[in-house]
Design an enzyme around this catalytic site. Sequence first.
Site, PDB file in Angstrom:
ATOM      1  N   GLU A   1       3.872  -7.316  -9.966  1.00 49.98           N
ATOM      2  CA  GLU A   1       4.883  -7.071  -8.941  1.00 49.98           C
ATOM      3  C   GLU A   1       5.590  -8.356  -8.520  1.00 49.98           C
ATOM      4  O   GLU A   1       6.757  -8.338  -8.127  1.00 49.98           O
ATOM      5  CB  GLU A   1       4.250  -6.436  -7.694  1.00 49.98           C
ATOM      6  CG  GLU A   1       3.813  -5.004  -7.890  1.00 49.98           C
ATOM      7  CD  GLU A   1       3.226  -4.420  -6.629  1.00 49.98           C
ATOM      8  OE1 GLU A   1       3.800  -3.435  -6.126  1.00 49.98           O
ATOM      9  OE2 GLU A   1       2.201  -4.941  -6.136  1.00 49.98           O
TER      10      GLU A   1
ATOM     11  N   LYS B   1       8.812   2.331  -0.005  1.00 49.16           N
ATOM     12  CA  LYS B   1       8.728   1.679  -1.310  1.00 49.16           C
ATOM     13  C   LYS B   1       8.639   2.811  -2.344  1.00 49.16           C
ATOM     14  O   LYS B   1       7.556   3.306  -2.660  1.00 49.16           O
ATOM     15  CB  LYS B   1       7.505   0.757  -1.351  1.00 49.16           C
ATOM     16  CG  LYS B   1       7.454  -0.157  -2.551  1.00 49.16           C
ATOM     17  CD  LYS B   1       6.273  -1.125  -2.427  1.00 49.16           C
ATOM     18  CE  LYS B   1       6.123  -1.976  -3.660  1.00 49.16           C
ATOM     19  NZ  LYS B   1       4.906  -2.800  -3.607  1.00 49.16           N
TER      20      LYS B   1
END
Length: 117
Positions: free
Chosen positions: A22, A98
């Site tokens: 990420e 998200k």
Amino acid sequence: MTDIVFIRQFKVQTVIGVYDWEKAIQQTLEFDLELATDIRQAAATDDLQYTLDYSAVCDAIVELCQQPHELIETVAEKVAAMVLDKFPTTAVKVTIAKPAAVPAAASVGVSISRGTW
């Protein structure tokens, strides 16, 4: 009297997450904000200086998101503090989604409320 200026589904690309993969990519965060204010003077004068400039709020969020963060909780707290500090509002509700975090969910996220409603 409390009026609300709101921003819905404002999307920002940023580096966010705790996993190494990420930290190497940009992901989308989706912001919803509610800002407590009094719009009467702006309505009476038709003058932007007497209300919350939602475009300026969005620009400030983009600037804040230029720095990588691990947690959306951190981003939510920073956005709330920044909005309360820089803009004429007494309270703010920040919701951050998200969308790609959990494949089986449309989105996950947090919602916080700060200030005096």
